[in-house]
Design a protein around this motif. Structure first.
Motif, PDB file in Angstrom:
ATOM      1  N   VAL A 112       0.842  -1.205   0.000  1.00 34.30           N
ATOM      2  CA  VAL A 112       0.000   0.000   0.000  1.00 34.30           C
ATOM      3  C   VAL A 112       0.873   1.250   0.000  1.00 34.30           C
ATOM      4  CG1 VAL A 112      -1.714   1.328   1.304  1.00 34.30           C
ATOM      5  CG2 VAL A 112      -1.936  -1.167   1.138  1.00 34.30           C
ATOM      6  N   VAL A 113       1.889   1.253   0.855  1.00 31.95           N
ATOM      7  CA  VAL A 113       2.766   2.425   0.965  1.00 31.95           C
ATOM      8  C   VAL A 113       3.606   2.594  -0.299  1.00 31.95           C
ATOM      9  CG1 VAL A 113       4.727   3.397   2.219  1.00 31.95           C
ATOM     10  CG2 VAL A 113       2.823   2.381   3.483  1.00 31.95           C
ATOM     11  N   LEU A 114       4.163   1.522  -0.816  1.00 28.62           N
ATOM     12  CA  LEU A 114       4.975   1.621  -2.037  1.00 28.62           C
ATOM     13  C   LEU A 114       4.151   2.159  -3.205  1.00 28.62           C
ATOM     14  CD1 LEU A 114       7.097  -1.648  -1.830  1.00 28.62           C
ATOM     15  CD2 LEU A 114       7.984   0.694  -1.890  1.00 28.62           C
ATOM     16  N   ASP A 115       2.943   1.637  -3.367  1.00 33.10           N
ATOM     17  CA  ASP A 115       2.063   2.133  -4.427  1.00 33.10           C
ATOM     18  C   ASP A 115       1.780   3.620  -4.238  1.00 33.10           C
ATOM     19  OD1 ASP A 115       0.086   1.861  -6.643  1.00 33.10           O
ATOM     20  OD2 ASP A 115      -1.351   2.240  -5.037  1.00 33.10           O
ATOM     21  N   TYR A 116       1.539   4.019  -3.017  1.00 30.62           N
ATOM     22  CA  TYR A 116       1.292   5.429  -2.687  1.00 30.62           C
ATOM     23  C   TYR A 116       2.496   6.287  -3.074  1.00 30.62           C
ATOM     24  CZ  TYR A 116      -0.059   9.375   0.383  1.00 30.62           C
ATOM     25  OH  TYR A 116      -0.408  10.608   0.903  1.00 30.62           O
ATOM     26  N   LEU A 117       3.708   5.804  -2.761  1.00 32.82           N
ATOM     27  CA  LEU A 117       4.914   6.581  -3.026  1.00 32.82           C
ATOM     28  C   LEU A 117       5.237   6.694  -4.506  1.00 32.82           C
ATOM     29  CD1 LEU A 117       7.279   5.308  -0.172  1.00 32.82           C
ATOM     30  CD2 LEU A 117       5.901   7.401  -0.213  1.00 32.82           C
ATOM     31  N   THR A 118       4.787   5.738  -5.322  1.00 34.46           N
ATOM     32  CA  THR A 118       5.078   5.830  -6.755  1.00 34.46           C
ATOM     33  C   THR A 118       4.416   7.034  -7.394  1.00 34.46           C
ATOM     34  OG1 THR A 118       3.217   4.408  -7.429  1.00 34.46           O
ATOM     35  CG2 THR A 118       5.347   3.325  -7.003  1.00 34.46           C
ATOM     36  N   GLN A 120       4.729   9.892  -6.298  1.00 35.46           N
ATOM     37  CA  GLN A 120       5.614  10.995  -5.934  1.00 35.46           C
ATOM     38  C   GLN A 120       4.911  11.979  -4.992  1.00 35.46           C
ATOM     39  OE1 GLN A 120       6.580  11.960 -10.122  1.00 35.46           O
ATOM     40  NE2 GLN A 120       8.675  11.325  -9.677  1.00 35.46           N
ATOM     41  N   ILE A 121       4.346  11.398  -3.943  1.00 35.87           N
ATOM     42  CA  ILE A 121       3.633  12.180  -2.931  1.00 35.87           C
ATOM     43  C   ILE A 121       4.621  13.046  -2.162  1.00 35.87           C
ATOM     44  CG2 ILE A 121       2.146  12.031  -0.921  1.00 35.87           C
ATOM     45  CD1 ILE A 121       0.854  10.992  -3.480  1.00 35.87           C
ATOM     46  N   ASP A 213      11.869   8.888  -1.939  1.00 40.74           N
ATOM     47  CA  ASP A 213      11.791   9.191  -0.509  1.00 40.74           C
ATOM     48  C   ASP A 213      12.857   8.424   0.281  1.00 40.74           C
ATOM     49  OD1 ASP A 213       8.704  10.400  -0.224  1.00 40.74           O
ATOM     50  OD2 ASP A 213       8.971   8.958  -1.838  1.00 40.74           O
ATOM     51  N   PRO A 214      13.288   8.960   1.415  1.00 36.00           N
ATOM     52  CA  PRO A 214      14.135   8.177   2.315  1.00 36.00           C
ATOM     53  C   PRO A 214      13.412   6.900   2.741  1.00 36.00           C
ATOM     54  CG  PRO A 214      14.156  10.495   2.948  1.00 36.00           C
ATOM     55  CD  PRO A 214      13.085  10.342   1.907  1.00 36.00           C
ATOM     56  N   VAL A 238      15.150   0.768  -6.251  1.00 39.12           N
ATOM     57  CA  VAL A 238      14.464   2.020  -5.955  1.00 39.12           C
ATOM     58  C   VAL A 238      15.398   3.206  -6.192  1.00 39.12           C
ATOM     59  CG1 VAL A 238      15.064   2.148  -3.488  1.00 39.12           C
ATOM     60  CG2 VAL A 238      12.878   3.090  -4.299  1.00 39.12           C
ATOM     61  N   SER A 239      14.842   4.339  -6.601  1.00 39.27           N
ATOM     62  CA  SER A 239      15.663   5.505  -6.935  1.00 39.27           C
ATOM     63  C   SER A 239      16.184   6.250  -5.711  1.00 39.27           C
ATOM     64  CB  SER A 239      14.857   6.474  -7.800  1.00 39.27           C
ATOM     65  OG  SER A 239      14.647   5.952  -9.091  1.00 39.27           O
ATOM     66  N   SER A 240      15.595   6.028  -4.564  1.00 42.66           N
ATOM     67  CA  SER A 240      16.009   6.731  -3.350  1.00 42.66           C
ATOM     68  C   SER A 240      17.518   6.619  -3.157  1.00 42.66           C
ATOM     69  CB  SER A 240      15.309   6.140  -2.125  1.00 42.66           C
ATOM     70  OG  SER A 240      13.919   6.125  -2.289  1.00 42.66           O
TER      71      SER A 240
END
Length: 276
Positions: A112-118, A120-121, A213-214, A238-240
């Motif tokens: 859920v969190v990874l999908d949210y972060l994609t 670019q929140i 994100d970190p 991941v690009s982080s």
């Protein structure tokens, strides 16, 4: 420590339940997103630890889980969880104005969190991902997948037992027994839920470069529910640039509830403090 329970509204659903653990003067907020079949109340130990170190913890029961409404383990679309997290974050921000905010997702919650972060929140200090759901274990067998894909099209709410081995959650027998006896825990998922999980894993893998994100990634080396290869893949792809990976030798699926939990809680707190 102050403990509060209440309700918030998300898209197409009202009365979603949440818990809050809060010190008198928090220095930051941690939103916790639970895993499949469980609920926010199973994070009391993690929340208590963080509160004693100055962090407020907010944790919702996603639709279909815990004390929230909805068919157990069913969603029409993975976007439903995206809305639940997004609306809950806005709800918490309204209560805790101008407070640094982190998000913590375990297992299904990590997806859920990874999908949210994609997407670019903006505005998060970082994310902690535990028991990463990118390489599911034995529950993702070909026959179950084929059945879910067929049923998802014609009977999307059809409920299946996932056959989760609860002994794989933790090496601590007390944790396993408490899980077995928890009346808010369930082991059922709809056919649509199953296909949405697979689609979202593929989508996250395709869009992981959007995440800057970190990140702190936690995973048990011997996790049979979600294989540790998923955590290694995420850390590598991941690009982080600010990312850390903690693999716990012989650890099972729930690092925060396993035998090495004191080390895990230390690692979490140390990372949060360094990212304030």
């Amino acid at each position: 420590m102050h403990i509060h329970e209440g309700y918030f509204s998300s898209t197409f659903v009202t009365g979603l339940f949440y818990r809050c653990w809060r010190p008198d003067t928090p220095k930051a907020i941690v939103i916790v997103i639970h895993g499949f079949g469980e609920h926010s109340g199973r994070y009391d130990g993690l929340a208590t630890h963080l509160v004693h170190r100055g962090f407020a913890v907010y944790a919702p029961d996603l639709r279909g889980y815990g004390r929230s409404p909805g068919q157990r383990g069913h969603i029409d679309s993975w976007r439903d969880y995206w809305y639940d997290l997004s609306m809950f974050r806005n709800f918490v921000a309204g209560r805790e104005r101008q407070m640094p905010m982190f998000v913590y997702g375990h297992s299904m919650g990590s997806l859920v969190v990874l999908d949210y972060l994609t997407y670019q929140i903006a505005g998060l200090q970082g994310a902690i991902l535990s028991g990463v759901l990118l390489e599911p274990g034995k529950v993702a067998n070909p026959l179950l997948i084929a059945a879910a894909q067929l049923l998802s099209r014609y009977l999307p709410t059809f409920s299946l037992r996932l056959g989760l081995d609860v002994r794989a959650l933790s090496r601590d027998p007390e944790v396993v027994e408490a899980y077995r006896k928890d009346p808010l825990v369930h082991n059922r998922a709809s056919a649509r839920w199953g296909t949405e999980v697979l689609k979202t894993i593929a989508a996250v893998k395709a869009q992981v470069k959007n995440i800057g994100d970190p990140l702190l990634i936690l995973h048990g080396e011997a996790d049979r529910i979600n294989r540790v290869e998923g955590a290694h893949w995420l850390f590598r792809e991941v690009s982080s640039t600010d990312k850390e990976l903690r693999i716990y030798p012989e650890g099972y699926h729930e690092p925060h509830n396993d035998l090495q939990k004191e080390q895990v809680l230390h690692d979490i707190t140390d990372w949060l403090e360094r990212h304030l």
